[in-house]
Design an enzyme around this catalytic site. Structure first.
Site, PDB file in Angstrom:
ATOM      1  N   LYS A 117       2.540 -28.833  19.618  1.00 55.19           N
ATOM      2  CA  LYS A 117       1.919 -27.562  20.010  1.00 55.19           C
ATOM      3  C   LYS A 117       1.911 -27.442  21.527  1.00 55.19           C
ATOM      4  O   LYS A 117       1.901 -28.449  22.225  1.00 55.19           O
ATOM      5  CB  LYS A 117       0.457 -27.546  19.528  1.00 55.19           C
ATOM      6  CG  LYS A 117       0.285 -27.342  18.043  1.00 55.19           C
ATOM      7  CD  LYS A 117      -1.191 -27.212  17.692  1.00 55.19           C
ATOM      8  CE  LYS A 117      -1.385 -26.999  16.206  1.00 55.19           C
ATOM      9  NZ  LYS A 117      -0.800 -25.730  15.718  1.00 55.19           N
ATOM     10  N   ARG A 132      -0.489 -27.718   4.699  1.00 52.71           N
ATOM     11  CA  ARG A 132      -0.004 -27.456   3.339  1.00 52.71           C
ATOM     12  C   ARG A 132       0.560 -28.715   2.692  1.00 52.71           C
ATOM     13  O   ARG A 132       0.521 -28.864   1.478  1.00 52.71           O
ATOM     14  CB  ARG A 132       1.011 -26.304   3.376  1.00 52.71           C
ATOM     15  CG  ARG A 132       2.237 -26.602   4.187  1.00 52.71           C
ATOM     16  CD  ARG A 132       3.014 -25.341   4.552  1.00 52.71           C
ATOM     17  NE  ARG A 132       2.401 -24.603   5.655  1.00 52.71           N
ATOM     18  CZ  ARG A 132       2.898 -23.489   6.177  1.00 52.71           C
ATOM     19  NH1 ARG A 132       4.013 -22.951   5.688  1.00 52.71           N
ATOM     20  NH2 ARG A 132       2.297 -22.889   7.173  1.00 52.71           N
TER      21      ARG A 132
HETATM   22  N1  BES Z   1      -3.927 -25.931  12.193  1.00 52.52           N
HETATM   23  C1  BES Z   1      -2.852 -25.021  12.357  1.00 52.52           C
HETATM   24  C2  BES Z   1      -3.264 -23.572  12.138  1.00 52.52           C
HETATM   25  C3  BES Z   1      -4.146 -22.970  13.179  1.00 52.52           C
HETATM   26  C4  BES Z   1      -3.610 -22.379  14.301  1.00 52.52           C
HETATM   27  C5  BES Z   1      -5.502 -22.930  12.993  1.00 52.52           C
HETATM   28  C6  BES Z   1      -4.434 -21.792  15.238  1.00 52.52           C
HETATM   29  C7  BES Z   1      -6.320 -22.337  13.930  1.00 52.52           C
HETATM   30  C8  BES Z   1      -5.794 -21.764  15.042  1.00 52.52           C
HETATM   31  C9  BES Z   1      -1.739 -25.327  11.370  1.00 52.52           C
HETATM   32  O1  BES Z   1      -1.587 -26.670  11.056  1.00 52.52           O
HETATM   33  C10 BES Z   1      -0.482 -24.877  12.017  1.00 52.52           C
HETATM   34  O2  BES Z   1      -0.114 -25.458  13.000  1.00 52.52           O
HETATM   35  N2  BES Z   1       0.146 -23.846  11.453  1.00 52.52           N
HETATM   36  C11 BES Z   1       1.336 -23.318  11.997  1.00 52.52           C
HETATM   37  C12 BES Z   1       2.312 -23.087  10.887  1.00 52.52           C
HETATM   38  C13 BES Z   1       3.695 -22.758  11.360  1.00 52.52           C
HETATM   39  C14 BES Z   1       4.342 -23.971  11.970  1.00 52.52           C
HETATM   40  C15 BES Z   1       4.499 -22.281  10.183  1.00 52.52           C
HETATM   41  C16 BES Z   1       0.994 -22.011  12.695  1.00 52.52           C
HETATM   42  O3  BES Z   1       0.176 -21.254  12.174  1.00 52.52           O
HETATM   43  O4  BES Z   1       1.524 -21.778  13.772  1.00 52.52           O
HETATM   44 MN    MN Z   2      -0.343 -27.677  12.429  1.00 55.56          MN
END
Ligand code: BES
Ligand code: MN
Ligand code: ZN
Length: 487
Positions: A269, A343
Site C-alpha cells: 500500500k 477475502r
Molecule cells: N483492508 C483493505 C480495505 C480497506 C481500504 C479498508 C481502505 C479500509 C480503508 C483491504 O484489504 C484492501 O486492501 N482491499 C483492496 C482490494 C483491492 C486490491 C482489490 C482495496 O480496497 O483497495
Molecule cells: Mn488489503
C-alpha cells in the site's frame, strides 16, 4: 463507569448533575426550580434546542448539586438513535473534574424501555476514550463515575432495559478497545489471547487453531496471507450454547476479518494513511464484542464465532502476485493482488464455519476501499445470497440504530472473477470492487444462507464527533447481538 436506574423521587436524587431532557415545545415543570426556569425561558437564554444547556447550582429543595436543562430538539425526532446520541453528547460536553455522577431524566421517555437502553448505551459510548497509552496523569481527572437514568419507583422492564444497555455499551466498547490497539501490541497471537479471555470470562467453549493445524486441514488461502509475517496466524473459534443446548438444528456463525495490520503485502500500500490499517481487524473486534454480549444476554440460538487472525506483511516468505493457493474448500485461487487478503482468509473461515455446522453465516470485514467510495462513512454495505437472512440482519441493525444498506450481488458481476490459471482470481476490475469482493466470498459460503457486511467505511471515525471519540466505532456489535437475541 457504573450505569443503571435511580429509583428515587426527583428531589431526592443524589448527583453532581441532575439533567432534564427538554424538548422545544415544552417548559419543564419542576416546582423547586420554578422561578429559575421562568427566568431562563423569559430571557430567551434557553429554548430546548439541541445542544443548549443551562445549569442551576444548588437547586433549592433538591439533593442534587446541579440542575441542568438540556435541549433535545423536537420531541417527535427523539427516537432511540437520537437518545443514544444525546446521552453521548451530554457526557462528553459535561466533562469536568466537578462532575462525577450524572443522573438523567428522560421525562416521559423514561417510561419507554428502549429509551432507557439507548441512554445507557449512549453514555457508555460517549465516555469512552482511546487514551490507554497516554501517560498524562491529568487524563483521568474528568472521568465520569456513574450515569443513572431517573425512573422513580422503577419496574422490572426498565431494570432489564438498563442492564441490556450496559451490556451492549460495554461490549461495543470492548470491541473498540481491541480495534484501537496498535498493531505492535495486538498481534494475531495477542488477539487470540484476548478472545480467549472473553470466552473464559463467560464460560464459552473455545479453540485456537495454529499454523500446524491449519496445514493439516489445508487452509491454503489463510496460510498464504500469513506467510509473509514473522507473526504466526491464529484461527479463533468460540461457541455459545444456550442452556439445554438450544434444541433446534440452527446455528448462527459470526465471522470477522482479523488482519491485525494490512501493509498490502508484496502489493504494498502507499504510505499515506497506512496507519489506518491497524483497524483492519474491526470485523474480528465486532465478533468478539458481540460474543461478549451474547454470552450475557443468553439468546436461544447457538452461536459460533470464527476469527481468522493474520498480519499481512511483505516479508521474504511472503506470497507473490500470481501465486496459486488451494483453499480449504478445495477451490484454487490465483492471488493476483496480495492486498486483497481479507477475502482469502475469510474464504477458509467460511468453509470451516460450514464444516462446524453453522447453518447461517454473517461476516463483518473492512474488506474494500470501494465500499467507502460507494457509501462513504455512513452506511455499512450488506450483501447476501439469501433474502430471508438479509431481512433479519437488516431488521436487527435497524432496531439498534445501525445503518446498513443492501447492495446488489447478481450474476452480472461474476463475470469478472475468471482466471485461466486457477478456479478464480482474488480480484476483479476496479469497477464494482466491493461487489466482486462479495462475490468471491459467496463462492465459499456456497449454499449456506450468508450475509456479508463490508464495514470499511463505518468501522472507525477519523475525527471525534460530539457523541463519540476518534477511532474504532464498534460497528456491528449491537446488530449482531440483536440478531441473536431476536432470532
Ligand atoms: N483492508 C483493505 C480495505 C480497506 C481500504 C479498508 C481502505 C479500509 C480503508 C483491504 O484489504 C484492501 O486492501 N482491499 C483492496 C482490494 C483491492 C486490491 C482489490 C482495496 O480496497 O483497495
Ligand atoms: Mn488489503
Ligand atoms: Zn485488508
Amino acid at each position: 463507569m457504573d450505569t443503571g436506574l435511580n429509583l428515587r423521587p426527583i428531589h431526592e436524587v443524589i448527583a453532581d448533575a441532575l439533567v432534564v431532557v427538554v424538548f422545544e415545545d415544552q417548559r419543564p415543570d419542576i416546582p423547586a426550580a420554578k422561578e429559575w426556569i421562568a427566568e431562563v425561558y423569559d430571557s430567551g437564554e434557553f429554548k430546548g434546542e439541541k445542544q443548549q444547556r443551562v445549569t442551576l447550582h444548588r437547586p433549592p429543595g433538591m439533593k442534587a448539586r446541579r440542575l441542568v436543562l438540556a435541549g433535545a430538539g423536537k420531541r417527535s425526532e427523539f427516537d432511540p438513535a437520537a437518545v443514544r446520541r444525546f446521552a453521548g453528547t451530554l457526557v462528553r460536553a459535561m466533562k469536568s473534574p466537578a462532575i462525577k455522577r450524572i443522573a438523567l431524566i428522560v421525562e416521559e421517555s423514561a417510561k419507554r424501555a428502549d429509551a432507557v437502553t439507548a441512554a445507557v448505551e449512549g453514555a457508555l459510548l460517549g465516555v469512552y476514550e482511546p487514551d490507554r497509552y497516554r501517560t498524562d496523569p491529568k487524563k483521568d481527572e474528568c472521568r465520569l463515575e456513574s450515569f443513572a437514568v431517573v425512573a422513580p419507583g422503577g419496574n422490572s422492564a426498565l431494570e432489564e432495559a438498563a442492564t441490556r444497555g450496559r451490556i451492549l455499551g460495554e461490549s461495543q466498547n470492548l470491541a473498540r478497545d481491541l480495534a484501537n490497539e496498535p498493531s505492535n501490541r495486538l498481534t494475531p497471537t495477542a488477539l487470540a489471547q484476548r478472545a480467549v479471555e472473553v470466552a473464559a470470562a463467560h464460560g464459552l467453549k473455545y479453540e485456537v487453531l495454529d499454523r500446524d493445524r491449519m496445514r493439516q486441514l489445508g487452509m491454503g488461502a489463510l496460510l498464504g496471507v500469513a506467510q509473509g509475517s514473522a507473526e504466526p496466524p491464529a484461527l479463533i473459534v468460540m461457541h455459545y450454547t444456550p442452556e439445554g443446548g438450544g434444541g433446534g438444528s440452527e446455528r448462527l456463525g459470526l465471522v470477522g476479518k482479523g488482519v491485525t495490520f494490512d501493509t498490502g503485502g508484496i502489493s504494498l500500500k502507499p504510505s499515506d494513511k497506512m496507519d489506518h490499517m491497524r483497524w483492519d481487524m474491526c470485523g474480528a473486534a465486532a465478533v468478539i464484542g458481540a460474543m461478549d454480549a451474547i454470552a450475557q444476554l443468553k439468546p436461544s440460538i447457538p452461536v459460533t464465532a470464527l476469527i481468522p487472525a493474520v498480519e499481512n506483511m511483505p516479508g521474504s516468505r511472503a506470497q507473490r502476485p500470481g501465486d496459486v493457493v488451494t483453499t480449504l474448500s478445495g477451490k484454487t485461487v490465483e492471488v493476483l493482488n496480495t492486498d486483497a487478503e481479507g477475502r482469502l482468509i475469510l474464504a477458509d473461515a467460511l468453509t470451516y464455519a460450514r464444516r462446524l455446522g453453522c447453518t447461517h453465516l454473517v461476516d463483518a470485514a473492512t474488506l474494500t476501499g470501494a465500499i467507502v467510495v460507494a457509501l462513504g462513512n455512513v452506511f455499512t454495505g450488506a450483501f447476501s445470497n439469501n433474502a430471508e437472512l438479509l431481512d433479519k440482519v437488516m431488521a436487527a441493525a435497524e432496531a439498534e440504530g445501525e445503518k446498513f444498506w443492501r447492495m446488489p450481488l447478481t450474476e452480472d458481476y461474476k463475470e469478472q472473477l475468471k482466471s485461466p490459471f486457477a478456479d478464480l482470481p482474488n480480484i476483479g476490475t476496479r469497477a464494482g470492487g466491493a461487489i466482486t469482493a462479495a462475490w468471491f466470498l459467496k463462492e465459499f459460503a456456497e449454499e449456506t444462507p450468508w450475509v456479508h457486511l463490508d464495514i470499511a467505511g463505518t468501522a472507525w471515525v477519523e475525527e471525534a464527533k460530539p457523541f463519540v471519540a476518534k477511532g474504532a466505532t464498534g460497528v456491528c456489535v449491537r446488530a449482531f447481538a440483536n440478531l441473536a437475541t431476536g432470532w
